[in-house]
Design a protein around this motif. Structure first.
Motif, PDB file in Angstrom:
ATOM      1  N   MET A  96     -99.333 -45.890 -71.064  1.00 54.51           N
ATOM      2  CA  MET A  96     -99.804 -45.522 -72.394  1.00 54.51           C
ATOM      3  C   MET A  96    -100.558 -46.674 -73.046  1.00 54.51           C
ATOM      4  N   THR A  97    -101.533 -46.324 -73.846  1.00 49.39           N
ATOM      5  CA  THR A  97    -102.191 -47.301 -74.693  1.00 49.39           C
ATOM      6  C   THR A  97    -101.770 -47.006 -76.124  1.00 49.39           C
ATOM      7  N   ILE A  98    -101.204 -48.008 -76.779  1.00 50.91           N
ATOM      8  CA  ILE A  98    -100.697 -47.837 -78.145  1.00 50.91           C
ATOM      9  C   ILE A  98    -101.513 -48.707 -79.091  1.00 50.91           C
ATOM     10  N   ARG A  99    -102.008 -48.064 -80.143  1.00 52.26           N
ATOM     11  CA  ARG A  99    -102.824 -48.773 -81.129  1.00 52.26           C
ATOM     12  C   ARG A  99    -102.367 -48.371 -82.529  1.00 52.26           C
ATOM     13  N   GLU A 100    -102.093 -49.363 -83.361  1.00 54.57           N
ATOM     14  CA  GLU A 100    -101.646 -49.142 -84.735  1.00 54.57           C
ATOM     15  C   GLU A 100    -100.430 -48.205 -84.778  1.00 54.57           C
ATOM     16  N   GLY A 101     -99.540 -48.386 -83.816  1.00 48.49           N
ATOM     17  CA  GLY A 101     -98.276 -47.659 -83.813  1.00 48.49           C
ATOM     18  C   GLY A 101     -98.310 -46.289 -83.189  1.00 48.49           C
ATOM     19  N   LEU A 102     -99.525 -45.792 -82.816  1.00 50.38           N
ATOM     20  CA  LEU A 102     -99.661 -44.457 -82.243  1.00 50.38           C
ATOM     21  C   LEU A 102    -100.138 -44.516 -80.797  1.00 50.38           C
ATOM     22  N   ILE A 103     -99.750 -43.515 -80.007  1.00 50.89           N
ATOM     23  CA  ILE A 103    -100.237 -43.394 -78.635  1.00 50.89           C
ATOM     24  C   ILE A 103    -101.646 -42.821 -78.683  1.00 50.89           C
ATOM     25  N   VAL A 104    -102.615 -43.570 -78.192  1.00 47.71           N
ATOM     26  CA  VAL A 104    -104.007 -43.108 -78.231  1.00 47.71           C
ATOM     27  C   VAL A 104    -104.516 -42.719 -76.842  1.00 47.71           C
ATOM     28  N   ASP A 105    -103.740 -43.055 -75.798  1.00 47.52           N
ATOM     29  CA  ASP A 105    -104.098 -42.662 -74.441  1.00 47.52           C
ATOM     30  C   ASP A 105    -102.822 -42.616 -73.607  1.00 47.52           C
ATOM     31  N   LEU A 106    -102.690 -41.579 -72.771  1.00 48.51           N
ATOM     32  CA  LEU A 106    -101.491 -41.429 -71.944  1.00 48.51           C
ATOM     33  C   LEU A 106    -101.872 -40.825 -70.604  1.00 48.51           C
ATOM     34  N   ARG A 107    -101.426 -41.465 -69.516  1.00 54.89           N
ATOM     35  CA  ARG A 107    -101.647 -40.916 -68.180  1.00 54.89           C
ATOM     36  C   ARG A 107    -100.431 -41.193 -67.304  1.00 54.89           C
TER      37      ARG A 107
ATOM     38  N   THR B 159    -103.365 -37.121 -69.338  1.00 58.62           N
ATOM     39  CA  THR B 159    -103.619 -36.679 -67.974  1.00 58.62           C
ATOM     40  C   THR B 159    -102.384 -36.911 -67.110  1.00 58.62           C
ATOM     41  N   VAL B 160    -102.268 -36.099 -66.055  1.00 59.78           N
ATOM     42  CA  VAL B 160    -101.179 -36.250 -65.076  1.00 59.78           C
ATOM     43  C   VAL B 160    -101.781 -36.291 -63.680  1.00 59.78           C
ATOM     44  N   VAL B 161    -101.009 -36.766 -62.717  1.00 58.93           N
ATOM     45  CA  VAL B 161    -101.468 -36.857 -61.333  1.00 58.93           C
ATOM     46  C   VAL B 161    -101.510 -35.459 -60.717  1.00 58.93           C
ATOM     47  N   ASP B 162    -102.609 -35.161 -60.033  1.00 62.07           N
ATOM     48  CA  ASP B 162    -102.743 -33.873 -59.343  1.00 62.07           C
ATOM     49  C   ASP B 162    -102.223 -34.047 -57.913  1.00 62.07           C
ATOM     50  N   TYR B 163    -100.916 -33.891 -57.761  1.00 60.85           N
ATOM     51  CA  TYR B 163    -100.303 -34.098 -56.450  1.00 60.85           C
ATOM     52  C   TYR B 163    -100.687 -33.009 -55.445  1.00 60.85           C
ATOM     53  N   HIS B 164    -101.307 -31.937 -55.892  1.00 62.30           N
ATOM     54  CA  HIS B 164    -101.738 -30.866 -54.992  1.00 62.30           C
ATOM     55  C   HIS B 164    -103.115 -31.146 -54.398  1.00 62.30           C
TER      56      HIS B 164
ATOM     57  N   ILE C  83    -105.897 -39.891 -55.256  1.00 65.78           N
ATOM     58  CA  ILE C  83    -105.447 -38.666 -55.914  1.00 65.78           C
ATOM     59  C   ILE C  83    -105.901 -38.693 -57.368  1.00 65.78           C
ATOM     60  N   PRO C  84    -106.565 -37.647 -57.813  1.00 67.08           N
ATOM     61  CA  PRO C  84    -107.139 -37.638 -59.165  1.00 67.08           C
ATOM     62  C   PRO C  84    -106.129 -37.330 -60.265  1.00 67.08           C
ATOM     63  N   GLN C  85    -106.555 -37.634 -61.485  1.00 66.03           N
ATOM     64  CA  GLN C  85    -105.816 -37.258 -62.683  1.00 66.03           C
ATOM     65  C   GLN C  85    -106.458 -35.990 -63.241  1.00 66.03           C
ATOM     66  N   ILE C  86    -105.644 -35.116 -63.821  1.00 68.39           N
ATOM     67  CA  ILE C  86    -106.166 -33.908 -64.449  1.00 68.39           C
ATOM     68  C   ILE C  86    -105.644 -33.818 -65.884  1.00 68.39           C
ATOM     69  N   PRO C  87    -106.439 -33.235 -66.790  1.00 70.80           N
ATOM     70  CA  PRO C  87    -105.991 -33.100 -68.182  1.00 70.80           C
ATOM     71  C   PRO C  87    -104.715 -32.267 -68.260  1.00 70.80           C
TER      72      PRO C  87
ATOM     73  N   SER D 289    -101.535 -30.712 -71.163  1.00 72.28           N
ATOM     74  CA  SER D 289    -101.027 -30.514 -72.522  1.00 72.28           C
ATOM     75  C   SER D 289     -99.668 -31.188 -72.642  1.00 72.28           C
ATOM     76  N   LEU D 290     -99.176 -31.286 -73.857  1.00 71.25           N
ATOM     77  CA  LEU D 290     -97.841 -31.852 -74.055  1.00 71.25           C
ATOM     78  C   LEU D 290     -96.778 -30.947 -73.439  1.00 71.25           C
ATOM     79  N   GLN D 291     -97.017 -29.639 -73.429  1.00 72.40           N
ATOM     80  CA  GLN D 291     -96.075 -28.721 -72.788  1.00 72.40           C
ATOM     81  C   GLN D 291     -95.990 -28.999 -71.289  1.00 72.40           C
ATOM     82  N   THR D 292     -97.150 -29.200 -70.654  1.00 67.53           N
ATOM     83  CA  THR D 292     -97.183 -29.514 -69.224  1.00 67.53           C
ATOM     84  C   THR D 292     -96.495 -30.839 -68.951  1.00 67.53           C
ATOM     85  N   LEU D 293     -96.740 -31.808 -69.818  1.00 66.95           N
ATOM     86  CA  LEU D 293     -96.127 -33.125 -69.660  1.00 66.95           C
ATOM     87  C   LEU D 293     -94.607 -33.026 -69.751  1.00 66.95           C
ATOM     88  N   ASP D 294     -94.121 -32.226 -70.684  1.00 70.22           N
ATOM     89  CA  ASP D 294     -92.672 -32.075 -70.843  1.00 70.22           C
ATOM     90  C   ASP D 294     -92.052 -31.441 -69.602  1.00 70.22           C
TER      91      ASP D 294
END
Length: 212
Positions: A196-207, A162-167, A173-177, A179-184
């Protein structure tokens, strides 16, 4: 008296089996246990040490992204193919500056930081001898970047992004789902702080962390 050839063969086989069953492992200088451990064949002693491994579940295959080529795309998740997982030894909640999000490789590249909020932000600024301006920096939030080391880590298919909905005019201010393309694209447009939440070496949650 004529004896059937099959009867002779069967009798011989029984005699050999009987002899083998009575043979002592001591005759070879090894006990049955040692022979089993060493994998040496002794008549009448089972020496096979093969075992069957339990297969990975489909969920484990998708999230771990095993290095073996996939027989079917669904085994490794959409867009992963035979890509190997990029893991990290970081664990739990991690704050970072986002650098790149690769949708094809399903990875995020980031620079880990130390995050401070509220009074701890002011204290950290003073400790770092940073001038405290009449603004949110150092008063509401502050981060310390100890180095510019970049990590590239795989993100699990089941991860929430999720990313911050600055609009939005809502408060908070809410978070909105996203994609990785949007994040980039967010990374390229402006400085983006990640939680980020990292578990067993992988990112399992990102905001995205909101900053004024």
């Amino acid at each position: 008296m004529l004896i059937s050839r099959h009867l002779v063969i069967a009798t011989a086989a029984l005699l050999i089996a009987g002899t083998a069953g009575c043979a002592s492992p001591g005759d070879t200088g090894l006990s049955a246990g040692k022979a089993l451990h060493a994998g040496i064949d002794i008549p009448g002693v089972l020496t096979s040490t093969k075992r069957t491994e339990s297969p990975l579940t489909s969920a484990q295959v998708r999230d771990v992204n095993q290095t073996l080529p996939c027989r079917h795309p669904d085994e490794c998740g959409v867009g992963l193919g035979s890509v190997s997982a990029r893991t990290t030894n970081l664990v739990g909640k991690v704050y970072a500056l986002g650098t790149r999000a690769d949708a094809r490789q399903r990875t995020v590249t980031f620079d880990k930081i130390d995050w401070f909020f509220g009074e701890t932000a002011t204290t950290a600024c003073r400790a770092d001898k940073v001038s405290i301006p009449p603004a949110a920096w150092c008063n509401d939030f502050y981060y310390r970047n100890r180095n510019d080391f970049q990590r590239t880590v795989s993100i699990a298919n089941s991860a929430t992004i999720t990313v911050v909905d600055y609009h939005s005019a809502a408060s908070p201010i809410p978070q909105i789902p996203a994609s990785l393309q949007t994040l980039d694209r967010r990374f390229k447009d402006s400085e983006t702080i990640l939680i980020m939440t990292i578990r067993e070496g992988l990112i399992v949650d990102l905001r995205e962390q909101f900053t004024p």
